[in-house]
Scaffold this motif. Structure first.
Motif, PDB file in Angstrom:
ATOM      1  N   ILE A   3       0.932  -1.311  -0.547  1.00 55.06           N
ATOM      2  CA  ILE A   3       0.136   0.026  -0.318  1.00 55.06           C
ATOM      3  C   ILE A   3       0.540   1.353   0.055  1.00 55.06           C
ATOM      4  O   ILE A   3       0.142   2.180  -0.909  1.00 55.06           O
ATOM      5  CB  ILE A   3      -1.038  -0.189   1.519  1.00 55.06           C
ATOM      6  CG1 ILE A   3      -2.355  -1.093   0.715  1.00 55.06           C
ATOM      7  CG2 ILE A   3      -1.420   1.382   1.381  1.00 55.06           C
ATOM      8  CD1 ILE A   3      -2.832  -1.717   2.346  1.00 55.06           C
ATOM      9  N   ILE A   4       2.296   1.509   0.908  1.00 55.26           N
ATOM     10  CA  ILE A   4       2.558   2.381   1.227  1.00 55.26           C
ATOM     11  C   ILE A   4       4.089   3.022  -0.143  1.00 55.26           C
ATOM     12  O   ILE A   4       3.432   4.469  -1.194  1.00 55.26           O
ATOM     13  CB  ILE A   4       3.684   1.846   2.245  1.00 55.26           C
ATOM     14  CG1 ILE A   4       3.513   2.154   3.255  1.00 55.26           C
ATOM     15  CG2 ILE A   4       4.750   3.480   1.718  1.00 55.26           C
ATOM     16  CD1 ILE A   4       4.380   1.909   4.087  1.00 55.26           C
ATOM     17  N   LEU A   5       3.842   1.724  -1.304  1.00 57.76           N
ATOM     18  CA  LEU A   5       4.542   1.683  -2.149  1.00 57.76           C
ATOM     19  C   LEU A   5       3.547   2.100  -3.671  1.00 57.76           C
ATOM     20  O   LEU A   5       3.739   2.934  -4.146  1.00 57.76           O
ATOM     21  CB  LEU A   5       5.183   0.616  -2.600  1.00 57.76           C
ATOM     22  CG  LEU A   5       7.293   0.109  -2.444  1.00 57.76           C
ATOM     23  CD1 LEU A   5       7.296  -2.083  -2.498  1.00 57.76           C
ATOM     24  CD2 LEU A   5       8.127   1.410  -1.920  1.00 57.76           C
ATOM     25  N   THR A   6       2.897   1.674  -3.681  1.00 60.68           N
ATOM     26  CA  THR A   6       1.480   2.115  -4.736  1.00 60.68           C
ATOM     27  C   THR A   6       0.593   3.454  -3.922  1.00 60.68           C
ATOM     28  O   THR A   6       1.033   3.833  -6.041  1.00 60.68           O
ATOM     29  CB  THR A   6       0.134   0.804  -4.653  1.00 60.68           C
ATOM     30  OG1 THR A   6       0.592  -0.680  -4.577  1.00 60.68           O
ATOM     31  CG2 THR A   6      -0.914   1.656  -5.127  1.00 60.68           C
ATOM     32  N   THR A   7       0.436   4.262  -3.008  1.00 61.54           N
ATOM     33  CA  THR A   7       0.132   5.519  -2.697  1.00 61.54           C
ATOM     34  C   THR A   7       2.027   6.326  -3.335  1.00 61.54           C
ATOM     35  O   THR A   7       1.684   7.213  -3.603  1.00 61.54           O
ATOM     36  CB  THR A   7       0.608   5.846  -1.349  1.00 61.54           C
ATOM     37  OG1 THR A   7      -0.932   4.617  -1.120  1.00 61.54           O
ATOM     38  CG2 THR A   7      -0.045   6.848  -1.213  1.00 61.54           C
ATOM     39  N   ALA A   8       3.049   6.211  -3.053  1.00 60.96           N
ATOM     40  CA  ALA A   8       4.118   6.806  -3.803  1.00 60.96           C
ATOM     41  C   ALA A   8       4.400   7.097  -4.925  1.00 60.96           C
ATOM     42  O   ALA A   8       4.578   7.997  -5.138  1.00 60.96           O
ATOM     43  CB  ALA A   8       5.394   6.056  -2.792  1.00 60.96           C
ATOM     44  N   GLY A   9       3.959   5.523  -5.225  1.00 63.06           N
ATOM     45  CA  GLY A   9       4.547   6.189  -6.698  1.00 63.06           C
ATOM     46  C   GLY A   9       3.243   6.458  -7.230  1.00 63.06           C
ATOM     47  O   GLY A   9       3.098   6.732  -8.296  1.00 63.06           O
ATOM     48  N   LEU A  10       1.773   6.414  -7.791  1.00 64.78           N
ATOM     49  CA  LEU A  10       1.149   7.348  -7.463  1.00 64.78           C
ATOM     50  C   LEU A  10       1.496   8.680  -7.145  1.00 64.78           C
ATOM     51  O   LEU A  10       0.630   9.841  -8.121  1.00 64.78           O
ATOM     52  CB  LEU A  10      -0.717   6.677  -6.940  1.00 64.78           C
ATOM     53  CG  LEU A  10      -0.907   5.403  -7.686  1.00 64.78           C
ATOM     54  CD1 LEU A  10      -2.101   5.107  -6.239  1.00 64.78           C
ATOM     55  CD2 LEU A  10      -1.619   6.044  -8.793  1.00 64.78           C
ATOM     56  N   ILE A  59       4.383   9.875  -6.801  1.00 70.95           N
ATOM     57  CA  ILE A  59       4.692  10.679  -7.943  1.00 70.95           C
ATOM     58  C   ILE A  59       4.938  10.919  -9.646  1.00 70.95           C
ATOM     59  O   ILE A  59       4.708  11.736  -9.984  1.00 70.95           O
ATOM     60  CB  ILE A  59       6.446   9.519  -7.839  1.00 70.95           C
ATOM     61  CG1 ILE A  59       6.979   9.389  -6.843  1.00 70.95           C
ATOM     62  CG2 ILE A  59       7.141   9.381  -9.353  1.00 70.95           C
ATOM     63  CD1 ILE A  59       7.582   8.354  -6.922  1.00 70.95           C
ATOM     64  N   VAL A  60       3.082   9.637  -9.868  1.00 68.63           N
ATOM     65  CA  VAL A  60       2.796  10.361 -11.324  1.00 68.63           C
ATOM     66  C   VAL A  60       2.168  11.735 -10.917  1.00 68.63           C
ATOM     67  O   VAL A  60       2.161  11.905 -12.465  1.00 68.63           O
ATOM     68  CB  VAL A  60       1.970   8.737 -11.854  1.00 68.63           C
ATOM     69  CG1 VAL A  60       1.020   8.488 -12.988  1.00 68.63           C
ATOM     70  CG2 VAL A  60       3.253   7.340 -11.327  1.00 68.63           C
ATOM     71  N   ALA A  61       1.098  11.865  -9.940  1.00 66.44           N
ATOM     72  CA  ALA A  61       0.301  12.500 -10.260  1.00 66.44           C
ATOM     73  C   ALA A  61       0.861  14.074 -10.118  1.00 66.44           C
ATOM     74  O   ALA A  61       1.326  15.032 -11.096  1.00 66.44           O
ATOM     75  CB  ALA A  61      -0.235  12.665  -8.752  1.00 66.44           C
ATOM     76  N   VAL A  62       2.623  14.152  -9.064  1.00 61.03           N
ATOM     77  CA  VAL A  62       3.719  15.059  -9.445  1.00 61.03           C
ATOM     78  C   VAL A  62       4.307  15.190 -11.206  1.00 61.03           C
ATOM     79  O   VAL A  62       3.706  16.840 -11.041  1.00 61.03           O
ATOM     80  CB  VAL A  62       4.339  15.030  -8.747  1.00 61.03           C
ATOM     81  CG1 VAL A  62       5.912  16.080  -8.496  1.00 61.03           C
ATOM     82  CG2 VAL A  62       3.787  15.511  -7.064  1.00 61.03           C
ATOM     83  N   LEU A  63       4.518  14.423 -11.845  1.00 60.81           N
ATOM     84  CA  LEU A  63       4.972  14.517 -12.988  1.00 60.81           C
ATOM     85  C   LEU A  63       3.338  15.133 -13.936  1.00 60.81           C
ATOM     86  O   LEU A  63       4.229  15.805 -14.360  1.00 60.81           O
ATOM     87  CB  LEU A  63       5.224  12.381 -13.319  1.00 60.81           C
ATOM     88  CG  LEU A  63       6.844  12.817 -12.931  1.00 60.81           C
ATOM     89  CD1 LEU A  63       7.267  10.861 -13.103  1.00 60.81           C
ATOM     90  CD2 LEU A  63       7.976  13.331 -13.021  1.00 60.81           C
ATOM     91  N   VAL A  64       2.842  14.710 -13.486  1.00 64.44           N
ATOM     92  CA  VAL A  64       1.530  14.182 -15.012  1.00 64.44           C
ATOM     93  C   VAL A  64       1.433  16.205 -14.887  1.00 64.44           C
ATOM     94  O   VAL A  64       1.127  17.186 -15.874  1.00 64.44           O
ATOM     95  CB  VAL A  64       0.732  13.790 -14.719  1.00 64.44           C
ATOM     96  CG1 VAL A  64      -0.703  14.631 -15.575  1.00 64.44           C
ATOM     97  CG2 VAL A  64       0.854  13.129 -15.455  1.00 64.44           C
ATOM     98  N   GLY A  65       1.317  16.604 -13.312  1.00 62.58           N
ATOM     99  CA  GLY A  65       0.738  18.665 -12.617  1.00 62.58           C
ATOM    100  C   GLY A  65       2.621  18.966 -13.414  1.00 62.58           C
ATOM    101  O   GLY A  65       2.008  20.077 -13.594  1.00 62.58           O
TER     102      GLY A  65
END
Length: 151
Positions: free
Chosen positions: A120-127, A129-135
């Motif tokens: 759960i922690i790794l999935t949240t961290a990945g999401l 990071i992806v949200a920041v990069l898309v932003g």
């Protein structure tokens, strides 16, 4: 056939001794052909039965392999073909038992609270990071539609 018969006897003895010793494991089915008795009595009929089972299983496994690259439940169909083969062939029964054991072990590991928390922690961290990069991409380049709408 002798090797299959010997192996079936060994498994039957191991299952009987395991249940007598009070193991919590469930006893597994005896290895070997599950063809009807009248088919097993005739050698020629049993051989043709085995060929038919092999051809049907091969077709299902082939369809599953095709579904690995095409849309469809590839692995599920492959295991279905293996189950068809396991109705007649000892080697397929052994492979399915090994697979079932490994899947059960993996499911138990996945349900471990430490592993679930880590996932759960790794999935949240990945999401995040992806949200920041898309932003950052949208902020820098904006949203460009693939078509041009002129008003």
């Amino acid at each position: 056939m002798n090797a299959e018969s010997d192996e079936r006897k060994e498994v039957a003895v191991a299952a009987a001794s395991g249940s007598a010793a009070g193991d919590d494991r469930t006893t597994e089915r005896e290895l070997g052909s599950r063809a009807p008795g009248f088919i097993r009595k005739s050698k020629l009929l049993h051989l043709s039965w085995q060929v038919g089972i092999f051809v049907v299983g091969l077709a299902v496994v082939g369809a599953g392999v095709a579904m690995l690259v095409l849309p469809g439940p590839g692995w599920l169909v492959i295991f279905g073909g293996m189950a068809i083969w396991a109705t007649e062939f000892v080697w397929a029964q052994i492979v399915l038992r090994w697979t079932r054991r490994k899947v059960t072990e993996a499911a138990q590991r996945a349900l471990d609270p430490k592993v679930r928390r880590r996932n759960i922690i790794l999935t949240t961290a990945g999401l995040v990071i992806v949200a920041v990069l898309v932003g950052i991409y949208v902020w820098k380049f904006g949203i460009v539609m693939p078509w041009k709408i002129e008003q």
